[in-house]
Scaffold this motif. Sequence first.
Motif, PDB file in Angstrom:
ATOM      1  N   PHE A   1       0.212  -0.869   0.368  1.00 43.19           N
ATOM      2  CA  PHE A   1       0.484   0.634   0.111  1.00 43.19           C
ATOM      3  C   PHE A   1       1.174   1.467  -0.170  1.00 43.19           C
ATOM      4  O   PHE A   1       2.190   1.031   0.162  1.00 43.19           O
ATOM      5  N   THR A   2       0.497   2.699  -0.628  1.00 40.37           N
ATOM      6  CA  THR A   2       1.428   3.524  -0.302  1.00 40.37           C
ATOM      7  C   THR A   2       0.332   4.581   0.893  1.00 40.37           C
ATOM      8  O   THR A   2      -0.182   4.838   1.069  1.00 40.37           O
ATOM      9  N   ALA A   3       1.755   5.372   1.195  1.00 39.39           N
ATOM     10  CA  ALA A   3       1.182   6.805   2.147  1.00 39.39           C
ATOM     11  C   ALA A   3       1.286   7.447   1.751  1.00 39.39           C
ATOM     12  O   ALA A   3       1.634   8.066   0.629  1.00 39.39           O
ATOM     13  N   PRO A   4      -0.067   8.391   2.213  1.00 36.28           N
ATOM     14  CA  PRO A   4       0.249   9.710   1.331  1.00 36.28           C
ATOM     15  C   PRO A   4       1.186  10.896   1.785  1.00 36.28           C
ATOM     16  O   PRO A   4       0.506  11.809   1.509  1.00 36.28           O
ATOM     17  N   GLN A   5       1.767  10.706   3.013  1.00 41.73           N
ATOM     18  CA  GLN A   5       2.830  11.333   3.118  1.00 41.73           C
ATOM     19  C   GLN A   5       4.219  10.773   2.574  1.00 41.73           C
ATOM     20  O   GLN A   5       4.129   9.755   3.930  1.00 41.73           O
ATOM     21  N   GLY A   6       5.498  11.832   2.849  1.00 38.75           N
ATOM     22  CA  GLY A   6       6.525  10.773   1.884  1.00 38.75           C
ATOM     23  C   GLY A   6       7.074  10.643   0.660  1.00 38.75           C
ATOM     24  O   GLY A   6       6.038  10.347  -0.536  1.00 38.75           O
ATOM     25  N   ARG A   7       8.407  10.055   0.205  1.00 41.84           N
ATOM     26  CA  ARG A   7       8.808   9.660  -0.371  1.00 41.84           C
ATOM     27  C   ARG A   7       9.327   8.952  -0.024  1.00 41.84           C
ATOM     28  O   ARG A   7      10.897   8.399   0.418  1.00 41.84           O
ATOM     29  N   ILE A   8       9.908   7.205  -1.209  1.00 36.90           N
ATOM     30  CA  ILE A   8      10.197   6.507  -1.269  1.00 36.90           C
ATOM     31  C   ILE A   8      11.236   6.556  -2.909  1.00 36.90           C
ATOM     32  O   ILE A   8      10.682   6.611  -3.301  1.00 36.90           O
ATOM     33  N   GLU A   9      12.602   6.135  -2.901  1.00 36.63           N
ATOM     34  CA  GLU A   9      13.350   6.281  -4.336  1.00 36.63           C
ATOM     35  C   GLU A   9      14.003   4.958  -4.264  1.00 36.63           C
ATOM     36  O   GLU A   9      14.945   4.091  -3.509  1.00 36.63           O
ATOM     37  N   ILE A  10      13.847   3.667  -5.239  1.00 36.26           N
ATOM     38  CA  ILE A  10      14.178   2.556  -5.354  1.00 36.26           C
ATOM     39  C   ILE A  10      15.165   2.669  -6.456  1.00 36.26           C
ATOM     40  O   ILE A  10      15.025   3.350  -7.686  1.00 36.26           O
ATOM     41  N   ALA A  11      16.455   3.049  -6.407  1.00 39.00           N
ATOM     42  CA  ALA A  11      17.283   3.155  -7.968  1.00 39.00           C
ATOM     43  C   ALA A  11      17.191   3.590  -8.609  1.00 39.00           C
ATOM     44  O   ALA A  11      17.340   4.209  -9.393  1.00 39.00           O
ATOM     45  N   GLY A  12      16.549   5.310  -7.860  1.00 35.74           N
ATOM     46  CA  GLY A  12      16.813   6.678  -9.016  1.00 35.74           C
ATOM     47  C   GLY A  12      15.068   6.446  -9.157  1.00 35.74           C
ATOM     48  O   GLY A  12      14.985   7.612  -9.937  1.00 35.74           O
ATOM     49  N   HIS A  13      14.101   5.718  -9.038  1.00 37.07           N
ATOM     50  CA  HIS A  13      13.016   5.777  -9.335  1.00 37.07           C
ATOM     51  C   HIS A  13      12.228   6.043  -7.945  1.00 37.07           C
ATOM     52  O   HIS A  13      11.841   5.444  -7.451  1.00 37.07           O
ATOM     53  N   ASP A  14      10.984   7.221  -8.560  1.00 37.21           N
ATOM     54  CA  ASP A  14      10.371   6.917  -7.537  1.00 37.21           C
ATOM     55  C   ASP A  14       9.441   6.289  -7.114  1.00 37.21           C
ATOM     56  O   ASP A  14       8.533   6.252  -8.252  1.00 37.21           O
ATOM     57  N   MET A  15       8.792   5.503  -6.031  1.00 35.47           N
ATOM     58  CA  MET A  15       8.247   4.555  -6.217  1.00 35.47           C
ATOM     59  C   MET A  15       6.717   5.462  -6.143  1.00 35.47           C
ATOM     60  O   MET A  15       5.687   4.415  -7.115  1.00 35.47           O
ATOM     61  N   ALA A  16       5.894   6.444  -5.916  1.00 34.65           N
ATOM     62  CA  ALA A  16       4.737   6.805  -6.821  1.00 34.65           C
ATOM     63  C   ALA A  16       4.775   7.100  -8.069  1.00 34.65           C
ATOM     64  O   ALA A  16       3.689   7.131  -8.442  1.00 34.65           O
ATOM     65  N   ARG A  17       5.477   7.874  -8.432  1.00 39.39           N
ATOM     66  CA  ARG A  17       5.697   8.051  -9.988  1.00 39.39           C
ATOM     67  C   ARG A  17       5.924   7.388 -10.115  1.00 39.39           C
ATOM     68  O   ARG A  17       5.071   7.160 -12.051  1.00 39.39           O
ATOM     69  N   ALA A  18       7.094   6.498 -10.636  1.00 43.49           N
ATOM     70  CA  ALA A  18       6.942   5.550 -11.516  1.00 43.49           C
ATOM     71  C   ALA A  18       6.915   4.090 -10.749  1.00 43.49           C
ATOM     72  O   ALA A  18       8.336   3.265 -10.619  1.00 43.49           O
ATOM     73  N   PRO A  19       6.234   4.226  -9.701  1.00 51.36           N
ATOM     74  CA  PRO A  19       6.017   2.481  -9.486  1.00 51.36           C
ATOM     75  C   PRO A  19       6.890   1.187  -9.785  1.00 51.36           C
ATOM     76  O   PRO A  19       7.606   0.374  -9.382  1.00 51.36           O
ATOM     77  N   ARG A  20       6.534   1.133 -11.746  1.00 49.27           N
ATOM     78  CA  ARG A  20       6.972  -0.279 -12.183  1.00 49.27           C
ATOM     79  C   ARG A  20       8.803  -0.468 -12.402  1.00 49.27           C
ATOM     80  O   ARG A  20       8.951  -1.565 -12.054  1.00 49.27           O
ATOM     81  N   LYS A  21       9.215   0.536 -12.638  1.00 49.50           N
ATOM     82  CA  LYS A  21      10.207   1.228 -12.891  1.00 49.50           C
ATOM     83  C   LYS A  21      10.923   0.034 -11.861  1.00 49.50           C
ATOM     84  O   LYS A  21      11.913  -0.032 -10.961  1.00 49.50           O
ATOM     85  N   ALA A  22      10.378   1.068 -10.441  1.00 54.31           N
ATOM     86  CA  ALA A  22      10.927   1.140  -9.223  1.00 54.31           C
ATOM     87  C   ALA A  22      10.889   0.088  -9.162  1.00 54.31           C
ATOM     88  O   ALA A  22      11.916  -1.005  -8.075  1.00 54.31           O
ATOM     89  N   LEU A  23       9.837  -1.104  -8.854  1.00 51.50           N
ATOM     90  CA  LEU A  23       9.898  -2.704  -8.618  1.00 51.50           C
ATOM     91  C   LEU A  23      10.295  -3.236  -9.020  1.00 51.50           C
ATOM     92  O   LEU A  23      10.560  -4.715  -9.189  1.00 51.50           O
ATOM     93  N   ARG A  24      11.054  -3.200 -10.746  1.00 56.75           N
ATOM     94  CA  ARG A  24      11.555  -3.792 -11.541  1.00 56.75           C
ATOM     95  C   ARG A  24      13.203  -3.815 -11.017  1.00 56.75           C
ATOM     96  O   ARG A  24      13.840  -4.953 -11.099  1.00 56.75           O
ATOM     97  N   ARG A  25      13.198  -2.721  -9.917  1.00 54.38           N
ATOM     98  CA  ARG A  25      14.523  -3.169  -9.564  1.00 54.38           C
ATOM     99  C   ARG A  25      14.466  -3.218  -7.870  1.00 54.38           C
ATOM    100  O   ARG A  25      15.744  -3.208  -7.503  1.00 54.38           O
ATOM    101  N   MET A  26      13.464  -3.991  -7.820  1.00 53.57           N
ATOM    102  CA  MET A  26      13.996  -3.695  -6.316  1.00 53.57           C
ATOM    103  C   MET A  26      13.673  -5.595  -6.377  1.00 53.57           C
ATOM    104  O   MET A  26      12.574  -6.339  -6.742  1.00 53.57           O
ATOM    105  N   GLY A  27      14.874  -6.759  -5.771  1.00 55.21           N
ATOM    106  CA  GLY A  27      14.404  -7.880  -4.903  1.00 55.21           C
ATOM    107  C   GLY A  27      13.230  -7.697  -3.326  1.00 55.21           C
ATOM    108  O   GLY A  27      14.141  -7.038  -3.216  1.00 55.21           O
ATOM    109  N   VAL A  28      12.591  -8.500  -3.336  1.00 54.87           N
ATOM    110  CA  VAL A  28      12.367  -8.734  -2.522  1.00 54.87           C
ATOM    111  C   VAL A  28      12.086 -10.487  -1.409  1.00 54.87           C
ATOM    112  O   VAL A  28      11.908 -11.166  -1.922  1.00 54.87           O
TER     113      VAL A  28
END
Lengths: 264, 239
Positions: free
Chosen positions: B53-80
Amino acid sequence: MTAWLAALAAITQREALRFIGQRGRFVAALVRPMLWLVVFAAGFRAALGLSITPPYATYTTYEVYIVPGLCGMILLFNGMQSSLSMVYDREMGSMRLLLTSPLPRWWLLVCRLLASTAISILQVYVFLALAVIFGIRFGWGGYAALLPALVPAGLMLGALGLALSSVIRQLENFAGVMNFVIFPMFFLSTALYPLWKMAESSALLRDICAVNPFSQAVELIRFALYQQQNTAALAWVLLSGLVWLGLAVWGYDPARGLIRKAAK
Amino acid sequence: MTGLRVENLSYAYGARQALDGVSFRVEPGTFCALLGPNGAGKSTLFALLTRLFTAPQGRIEIAGHDMARAPRKALRRMGVVFQQPTLDLDLTVQRNLSYFAALHGLRGARAQARIEAALERLEMPGRLGERVRDLNGGHRRRLEIARSLIHHPKVLLLDEPTVGLDAATRRAITAHVHDLSRRKGLTVLWATHLTDEIEDADQLLILHRGKLAQDGTARQLRGGLGLADHFLRLTGEAA
């Protein structure tokens, strides 16, 4: 686009393997409508006289009348079963794996929906093949025309299950779904009695049956088996399917956080 | 480009504030341990980082990609690697891994090569045909780590990945992931409540009551104390 299709193929394959692995589920899915057909319909045959209404061109026995409703029942139960496995997946964590895929979330939900519908349709045809043993057969054209009717009907009922799975917090709540969704949908429909028969007992009951999307799915199937198209039923099925899919996508939207409680 | 960047992240479940203005950065090639007592907000942070789920406040960046603005690019660079096991027990290792690969758009020979390489790295080659149910707990965990690396992520998130494992397996897995971050330049965020999994050179984030209490290397933060004692003193709870 190949990534999208790769996900669709993988999700379908996973659902199919799970289904094959759960032989009990397959048998249960077939025993249920067969019982209705053999026991319930045989008993009602003498009690219930059916007048000639479309799509029937001639007098029809009750066990023939009930077959489209039982096809619908398979789709309905399977849609709910798939929803149950979504809730199970969420509790077990594998839902999280699905949702961290870089594909759009709505597409992942559609993949699940398509996969479960494909399995439902397969079961409907196995049921129809078994019905032949009991002397209930339709024309080859009917069996072929049935496929394009089963697809929207199965998707609509699957989408309902998906929408429900987004709001059901725990597996235990699923018993409520049986009582408040499956049974009313099935009994308040044209699956067991035609609308005019319902009208004889209550006009309100008839109206409820008429607007029940499950009735429309059953009628779509019934007409298709006689190679006739029921446009109104199709439109109603598509409309309700879209509404439920919309609700499911909304329910699984990360910003809505409807699934957040499950994550706590 | 940073590996993982979190800015002013807050989240509340109704009236209960689970995360309150959390900010930190983890540079590429860094093993960062996230330590916190139960209820500190680790699970919420992980749910937000993985976009459950997403937070109404704050920012997450994965390898330079903003999770809110480009979630798919961010998820592509993330292993969980999730805390709960997410393997299909009745399917084979191969089926589990190719299912995951396909969810990341990988198929055919390319997916197969990545799957075999990932298993090789985790010292599990030749086990493709085995049913996951037949693997022991340690191997299942290794398999989940191998799976999380198939799509070559830049950032690896692990949520208490050693829960329920024996001491030797725990040590082997912890050492392996440390090695991955050093050799492959992988950004690692490792949530735990076990201080012995953290090395002195690791970056350490201590989360307490939804707030980031400390951020530094483990050596700096603990000073002359053992890490467990330092953590206990800070949070007032046993680690």
